[in-house]
Design a protein around this motif. Sequence first.
Motif, PDB file in Angstrom:
ATOM      1  N   SER A  19       0.830  -1.209   0.000  1.00  0.00           N
ATOM      2  CA  SER A  19       0.000   0.000   0.000  1.00  0.00           C
ATOM      3  C   SER A  19       0.866   1.263   0.000  1.00  0.00           C
ATOM      4  O   SER A  19       0.626   2.191  -0.772  1.00  0.00           O
ATOM      5  CB  SER A  19      -0.929   0.023   1.221  1.00  0.00           C
ATOM      6  N   SER A  82      -8.820  -5.759  -8.468  1.00  0.00           N
ATOM      7  CA  SER A  82      -8.568  -5.198  -7.145  1.00  0.00           C
ATOM      8  C   SER A  82      -7.383  -4.236  -7.192  1.00  0.00           C
ATOM      9  O   SER A  82      -7.455  -3.110  -6.701  1.00  0.00           O
ATOM     10  CB  SER A  82      -8.294  -6.319  -6.139  1.00  0.00           C
ATOM     11  N   TRP A  83      -6.303  -4.668  -7.791  1.00  0.00           N
ATOM     12  CA  TRP A  83      -5.122  -3.807  -7.915  1.00  0.00           C
ATOM     13  C   TRP A  83      -5.442  -2.542  -8.688  1.00  0.00           C
ATOM     14  O   TRP A  83      -5.028  -1.453  -8.309  1.00  0.00           O
ATOM     15  CB  TRP A  83      -4.030  -4.539  -8.663  1.00  0.00           C
ATOM     16  N   MET A  86      -7.534  -0.234  -6.590  1.00  0.00           N
ATOM     17  CA  MET A  86      -6.734   0.275  -5.484  1.00  0.00           C
ATOM     18  C   MET A  86      -5.699   1.279  -5.984  1.00  0.00           C
ATOM     19  O   MET A  86      -5.445   2.291  -5.334  1.00  0.00           O
ATOM     20  CB  MET A  86      -6.046  -0.874  -4.735  1.00  0.00           C
ATOM     21  N   ASN A  87      -5.108   1.021  -7.140  1.00  0.00           N
ATOM     22  CA  ASN A  87      -4.149   1.975  -7.700  1.00  0.00           C
ATOM     23  C   ASN A  87      -4.825   3.313  -7.978  1.00  0.00           C
ATOM     24  O   ASN A  87      -4.263   4.370  -7.693  1.00  0.00           O
ATOM     25  CB  ASN A  87      -3.510   1.426  -8.965  1.00  0.00           C
ATOM     26  N   ALA A  89      -7.498   4.415  -6.428  1.00  0.00           N
ATOM     27  CA  ALA A  89      -7.818   4.984  -5.121  1.00  0.00           C
ATOM     28  C   ALA A  89      -6.587   5.649  -4.512  1.00  0.00           C
ATOM     29  O   ALA A  89      -6.672   6.767  -3.989  1.00  0.00           O
ATOM     30  CB  ALA A  89      -8.367   3.900  -4.189  1.00  0.00           C
ATOM     31  N   VAL A  98      -7.768   5.322   2.184  1.00  0.00           N
ATOM     32  CA  VAL A  98      -7.998   4.223   1.238  1.00  0.00           C
ATOM     33  C   VAL A  98      -7.865   2.865   1.913  1.00  0.00           C
ATOM     34  O   VAL A  98      -8.711   1.984   1.732  1.00  0.00           O
ATOM     35  CB  VAL A  98      -7.033   4.341   0.035  1.00  0.00           C
ATOM     36  N   VAL A  99      -6.809   2.674   2.695  1.00  0.00           N
ATOM     37  CA  VAL A  99      -6.532   1.354   3.273  1.00  0.00           C
ATOM     38  C   VAL A  99      -7.656   0.852   4.180  1.00  0.00           C
ATOM     39  O   VAL A  99      -8.027  -0.319   4.084  1.00  0.00           O
ATOM     40  CB  VAL A  99      -5.156   1.348   3.980  1.00  0.00           C
ATOM     41  N   ASP A 102     -10.231  -0.507   1.929  1.00  0.00           N
ATOM     42  CA  ASP A 102      -9.723  -1.731   1.300  1.00  0.00           C
ATOM     43  C   ASP A 102      -9.771  -2.904   2.269  1.00  0.00           C
ATOM     44  O   ASP A 102     -10.150  -4.012   1.891  1.00  0.00           O
ATOM     45  CB  ASP A 102      -8.292  -1.501   0.813  1.00  0.00           C
ATOM     46  N   LYS A 103      -9.420  -2.671   3.517  1.00  0.00           N
ATOM     47  CA  LYS A 103      -9.380  -3.758   4.489  1.00  0.00           C
ATOM     48  C   LYS A 103     -10.769  -4.221   4.911  1.00  0.00           C
ATOM     49  O   LYS A 103     -10.909  -5.224   5.607  1.00  0.00           O
ATOM     50  CB  LYS A 103      -8.533  -3.378   5.703  1.00  0.00           C
ATOM     51  N   SER A 105     -12.388  -5.594   2.963  1.00  0.00           N
ATOM     52  CA  SER A 105     -12.431  -6.860   2.245  1.00  0.00           C
ATOM     53  C   SER A 105     -12.381  -8.027   3.222  1.00  0.00           C
ATOM     54  O   SER A 105     -12.868  -9.121   2.919  1.00  0.00           O
ATOM     55  CB  SER A 105     -11.278  -6.955   1.245  1.00  0.00           C
TER      56      SER A 105
END
Length: 142
Positions: A19, A82-83, A86-87, A89, A98-99, A102-103, A105
Amino acid sequence: MPLWFIYAILGAVFASLVSIFTKLGVTNISPSLAGTIKAIIMAIFFIIISSFNGDFTKLSGITNYKKDLLFLVLTGIFGALSWLFMNFAFKHGSVTKVVPIDKMSIAITILLSALILKEHLSARTIIGVAFIVIGGIVIALH
């Protein structure tokens, strides 16, 4: 301490570095190109590991496991999506916002494990999932 726990901790540490380094890496590079570069590096890394493990000698029989291959293909597609997201974001948002989203998940995975894999969810697990979701939202909206 169980071996799976040590592996999980190491995975979490490396995921956290992903991240941070992704945020630094998408400053001047498009999120899709960043994902491509990461995928190439990961492919080279896994080719080297599989070569040392002698995994390629077992390739001839891999077609016997069509169901496994299907799920691995789906994993590759969903992992890439997902990548990519996330990229994007990380390109447009701070890591601290962001994290936590994401977490979430984790919560989604636990719920899907009950629906798809028929894993049992205890009341404690459900409460923990609720805390993860609430915590993620609270942290992301600070």
